[in-house]
Design a protein around this motif. Structure first.
Motif, PDB file in Angstrom:
ATOM      1  N   PRO A 159      54.259  22.339 -15.091  1.00 23.99           N
ATOM      2  CA  PRO A 159      55.383  21.125 -14.972  1.00 23.99           C
ATOM      3  C   PRO A 159      56.524  21.865 -14.398  1.00 23.99           C
ATOM      4  CG  PRO A 159      54.507  21.388 -17.400  1.00 23.99           C
ATOM      5  CD  PRO A 159      53.979  22.569 -16.523  1.00 23.99           C
ATOM      6  N   PRO A 160      57.266  21.132 -13.746  1.00 18.26           N
ATOM      7  CA  PRO A 160      58.565  21.685 -12.913  1.00 18.26           C
ATOM      8  C   PRO A 160      59.437  22.507 -13.768  1.00 18.26           C
ATOM      9  CG  PRO A 160      58.170  19.259 -12.610  1.00 18.26           C
ATOM     10  CD  PRO A 160      57.099  19.738 -13.458  1.00 18.26           C
ATOM     11  N   LEU A 161      60.013  22.045 -14.860  1.00 19.80           N
ATOM     12  CA  LEU A 161      60.961  22.942 -15.582  1.00 19.80           C
ATOM     13  C   LEU A 161      60.077  24.185 -16.170  1.00 19.80           C
ATOM     14  CD1 LEU A 161      62.851  20.472 -17.623  1.00 19.80           C
ATOM     15  CD2 LEU A 161      63.663  21.795 -15.690  1.00 19.80           C
TER      16      LEU A 161
ATOM     17  N   PRO B  24      50.382  25.496  -9.447  1.00 17.73           N
ATOM     18  CA  PRO B  24      50.828  24.186  -9.311  1.00 17.73           C
ATOM     19  C   PRO B  24      50.506  23.274 -10.445  1.00 17.73           C
ATOM     20  CG  PRO B  24      48.956  25.046  -7.648  1.00 17.73           C
ATOM     21  CD  PRO B  24      48.970  25.949  -8.642  1.00 17.73           C
TER      22      PRO B  24
ATOM     23  N   GLY C  75      67.988   8.340 -15.314  1.00 15.71           N
ATOM     24  CA  GLY C  75      66.821   9.075 -14.519  1.00 15.71           C
ATOM     25  C   GLY C  75      66.569  10.071 -15.149  1.00 15.71           C
TER      26      GLY C  75
ATOM     27  N   ALA D  92      66.059  17.108 -11.839  1.00 17.29           N
ATOM     28  CA  ALA D  92      65.432  18.108 -12.737  1.00 17.29           C
ATOM     29  C   ALA D  92      66.180  19.532 -12.292  1.00 17.29           C
ATOM     30  CB  ALA D  92      63.777  18.253 -12.771  1.00 17.29           C
TER      31      ALA D  92
ATOM     32  N   ARG E  93      55.350  20.326  -4.804  1.00 18.77           N
ATOM     33  CA  ARG E  93      54.451  20.655  -6.005  1.00 18.77           C
ATOM     34  C   ARG E  93      53.618  19.504  -6.468  1.00 18.77           C
ATOM     35  NH1 ARG E  93      54.638  25.500  -8.898  1.00 18.77           N
ATOM     36  NH2 ARG E  93      54.587  24.258 -10.608  1.00 18.77           N
ATOM     37  N   GLU E  94      54.826  18.516  -6.683  1.00 18.69           N
ATOM     38  CA  GLU E  94      54.327  17.298  -7.660  1.00 18.69           C
ATOM     39  C   GLU E  94      53.696  16.137  -6.579  1.00 18.69           C
ATOM     40  OE1 GLU E  94      54.647  16.965 -10.800  1.00 18.69           O
ATOM     41  OE2 GLU E  94      54.919  19.020 -10.854  1.00 18.69           O
TER      42      GLU E  94
ATOM     43  N   ARG F  15      63.849  12.184  -9.189  1.00 21.86           N
ATOM     44  CA  ARG F  15      63.424  13.139 -10.397  1.00 21.86           C
ATOM     45  C   ARG F  15      63.511  14.813  -9.959  1.00 21.86           C
ATOM     46  NH1 ARG F  15      58.005  10.787 -12.654  1.00 21.86           N
ATOM     47  NH2 ARG F  15      57.897  10.380 -10.631  1.00 21.86           N
ATOM     48  N   PRO F  16      63.001  15.065  -8.767  1.00 18.68           N
ATOM     49  CA  PRO F  16      63.230  16.609  -8.424  1.00 18.68           C
ATOM     50  C   PRO F  16      64.618  17.003  -8.528  1.00 18.68           C
ATOM     51  CG  PRO F  16      61.799  15.422  -6.889  1.00 18.68           C
ATOM     52  CD  PRO F  16      62.017  14.182  -7.806  1.00 18.68           C
TER      53      PRO F  16
ATOM     54  N   ILE G 163      59.958  21.676  -5.692  1.00 14.91           N
ATOM     55  CA  ILE G 163      59.449  20.720  -6.662  1.00 14.91           C
ATOM     56  C   ILE G 163      58.924  19.621  -6.344  1.00 14.91           C
ATOM     57  CG2 ILE G 163      60.132  19.793  -9.056  1.00 14.91           C
ATOM     58  CD1 ILE G 163      60.130  22.866  -9.335  1.00 14.91           C
TER      59      ILE G 163
ATOM     60  N   PRO H  60      63.547  10.589 -17.805  1.00 15.18           N
ATOM     61  CA  PRO H  60      62.180  10.889 -17.238  1.00 15.18           C
ATOM     62  C   PRO H  60      61.847  11.905 -16.455  1.00 15.18           C
ATOM     63  CG  PRO H  60      62.972   8.812 -16.950  1.00 15.18           C
ATOM     64  CD  PRO H  60      64.102   9.587 -17.758  1.00 15.18           C
ATOM     65  N   ALA H  61      63.047  12.780 -15.820  1.00 16.04           N
ATOM     66  CA  ALA H  61      63.053  14.000 -15.132  1.00 16.04           C
ATOM     67  C   ALA H  61      62.646  15.189 -15.929  1.00 16.04           C
ATOM     68  CB  ALA H  61      64.129  14.167 -14.339  1.00 16.04           C
ATOM     69  N   LEU H  62      63.069  15.001 -17.219  1.00 15.90           N
ATOM     70  CA  LEU H  62      62.900  16.173 -18.127  1.00 15.90           C
ATOM     71  C   LEU H  62      61.533  16.151 -18.876  1.00 15.90           C
ATOM     72  CD1 LEU H  62      66.219  16.622 -19.605  1.00 15.90           C
ATOM     73  CD2 LEU H  62      65.374  17.809 -17.491  1.00 15.90           C
ATOM     74  N   LEU H  63      60.663  14.869 -18.670  1.00 16.15           N
ATOM     75  CA  LEU H  63      59.540  14.936 -19.106  1.00 16.15           C
ATOM     76  C   LEU H  63      58.586  15.924 -18.658  1.00 16.15           C
ATOM     77  CD1 LEU H  63      58.996  11.068 -19.886  1.00 16.15           C
ATOM     78  CD2 LEU H  63      59.512  12.987 -21.532  1.00 16.15           C
ATOM     79  N   GLY H  64      57.818  16.516 -19.500  1.00 16.74           N
ATOM     80  CA  GLY H  64      56.798  17.554 -18.798  1.00 16.74           C
ATOM     81  C   GLY H  64      55.965  17.034 -17.672  1.00 16.74           C
ATOM     82  N   ASP H  65      55.294  16.023 -17.928  1.00 13.38           N
ATOM     83  CA  ASP H  65      54.323  15.784 -16.793  1.00 13.38           C
ATOM     84  C   ASP H  65      54.852  14.241 -16.154  1.00 13.38           C
ATOM     85  OD1 ASP H  65      52.365  15.078 -15.058  1.00 13.38           O
ATOM     86  OD2 ASP H  65      50.737  15.521 -16.482  1.00 13.38           O
ATOM     87  N   TRP H  66      55.233  14.557 -15.010  1.00 12.14           N
ATOM     88  CA  TRP H  66      55.687  13.224 -14.221  1.00 12.14           C
ATOM     89  C   TRP H  66      54.735  12.189 -13.749  1.00 12.14           C
ATOM     90  CZ3 TRP H  66      59.462  15.983 -10.460  1.00 12.14           C
ATOM     91  CH2 TRP H  66      60.495  16.573 -10.898  1.00 12.14           C
ATOM     92  N   ARG H  67      53.529  12.725 -13.828  1.00 15.84           N
ATOM     93  CA  ARG H  67      52.341  11.745 -13.274  1.00 15.84           C
ATOM     94  C   ARG H  67      52.130  10.591 -14.166  1.00 15.84           C
ATOM     95  NH1 ARG H  67      50.170  17.551 -11.886  1.00 15.84           N
ATOM     96  NH2 ARG H  67      51.584  17.986 -10.002  1.00 15.84           N
TER      97      ARG H  67
END
Lengths: 208, 208
Positions: free
Chosen positions: A82-84, A79, B196, A160, A146-147, A156-157, A143, B199-206
């Motif tokens: 990161p998504p990608l 978990p 969008g 991505a 998970r987030e 964003r999900p 995704i 931002p969606a491709l950034l590693g950590d969305w949090r």
DNA sequence: GAGGTTAGTGACAGCCGCTGACAATTGACA
DNA sequence: TGTCAATTGTCAGCGGCTGTCACTAACCTC
């Protein structure tokens, strides 16, 4: 142990699928009729349609097996990834474990050749892409979960996943039209293109 | 001035297209037979197939008109624009000038309703996606040329286009399944989602 | 403007994918 | 073993699509 009926059913389905893939890869998809497939298994045409909703479903059944496995793999990624990164690892896992998934029905060799048939047969490519859209929706939900996000509130999900899928499409296409049609090749291409997406999105390519 | 023959042909084609779209949007795609369409124009079924390769081609013809226009718009963007910016501007242009493209055949209203039919009819969605793949290849070549690159040597044109197309797919889907089915809405969604993707491709969305 | 040429159309026959309905067969289970 | 349910085969039929051929209407030339 399964009942005799279930075993028989499974055998019929496997036989139909095997016959279909063998015919498709040897004489082409359009050049093969459902009657031929049914005849090869010595079964009525009606029975074929009881196992597969359409001729295309038989053609895509092998890929479908790997696709389902891929979605599960994403779901099972740690978990904190990161998504990608989760998507990337899952797809690579998929290419490494493809033998166990496919080999129970047909040799991997046939799976690969079937992939080319799909990519080069317009109606099959269309059906494959349509299925991919459904898979994207599933992935977006995975995704989002998970987030800890609401898939309908945060774009964003879906974005991505769309980007990832777009890159994978390019990968598949380049692979299936290229000369080196090996498993190693698609593994390499997958990494290469996923790494390439960052630079491709930069404003000015001439700087890089 | 065109010859009489050409004018007649054009009129038959327009009539078939109009009849097809009207029937598709009112009774659904599957619920409409080619015989019906031909009968509505008082023409033989055989003639329908002389103008459209298949029932689906008639259903996608309107979108095809706008797609071609879009590709031309990309080609015409100022060369100094970065790839993604050119694509973005071209697609927005497209949504603003859609009236002039479509209105010669059917009211824009019908075009929009047809879009929903495509999106909600599996076989049409599949054909639409397949066509999109071809368009992506065209776009990749246009972008490569703009940037002075070899499309087969540098993966960035194809990747950038794939990402862009993926985002546009999400946009179309959200638009066509949402309640607000207006032109303003898709223009807004287009900008929103294109913004969008970063931002969606950034590693950590949090963090964001 | 007559006559030959070509493009577009209709009519027909036929293939193939696919489905509904019903009867026949075969496995499951008491 | 007999009953019930699941699986299959047969048949009839629809709709998309294509090849063929004859016919008509527009075009072009003299």
């Amino acid at each position: 142990m399964e009942t005799l009926r279930e075993r028989k059913k499974q055998r019929t389905r496997d036989a139909l699928l095997r016959a279909a893939v063998e015919l498709f890869t040897s004489q082409g998809y359009e050049g093969t009729t459902v009657d031929e497939i049914a005849a090869a298994v010595d079964v009525s045409q009606r029975t074929f349609f009881r196992y597969f909703a359409g001729k295309d479903e038989a053609a895509l059944a092998l890929v479908e097996m790997t696709v389902e496995r891929f979605v599960e793999a994403v779901r099972a990624r740690p978990p904190h990834e990161p998504p990608l990164e989760a998507l990337r690892q899952a797809v690579l896992e998929g290419w490494y474990s493809i033998n166990e998934v496919v080999e129970s029905v047909v040799p991997v060799e046939l799976y690969l050749r079937m992939y080319r048939v799909i990519e080069s047969t317009p109606v099959l490519l269309a059906a494959h892409l349509r299925r991919s859209v459904e898979v994207e929706e599933d992935l977006a939900r995975v995704i989002a979960e998970r987030e800890g996000l609401d898939v309908d509130a945060d774009p964003r999900p879906r974005l991505a996943v769309a980007v990832f899928s777009g890159v994978m499409r390019v990968t598949e296409r380049q692979w299936s039209t290229g000369a080196d049609f090996s498993l190693d090749r698609i593994r390499a291409l997958t990494s290469l293109y996923l790494d390439g997406v960052g630079p491709a999105l930069l404003g000015d390519w001439r700087e890089a």
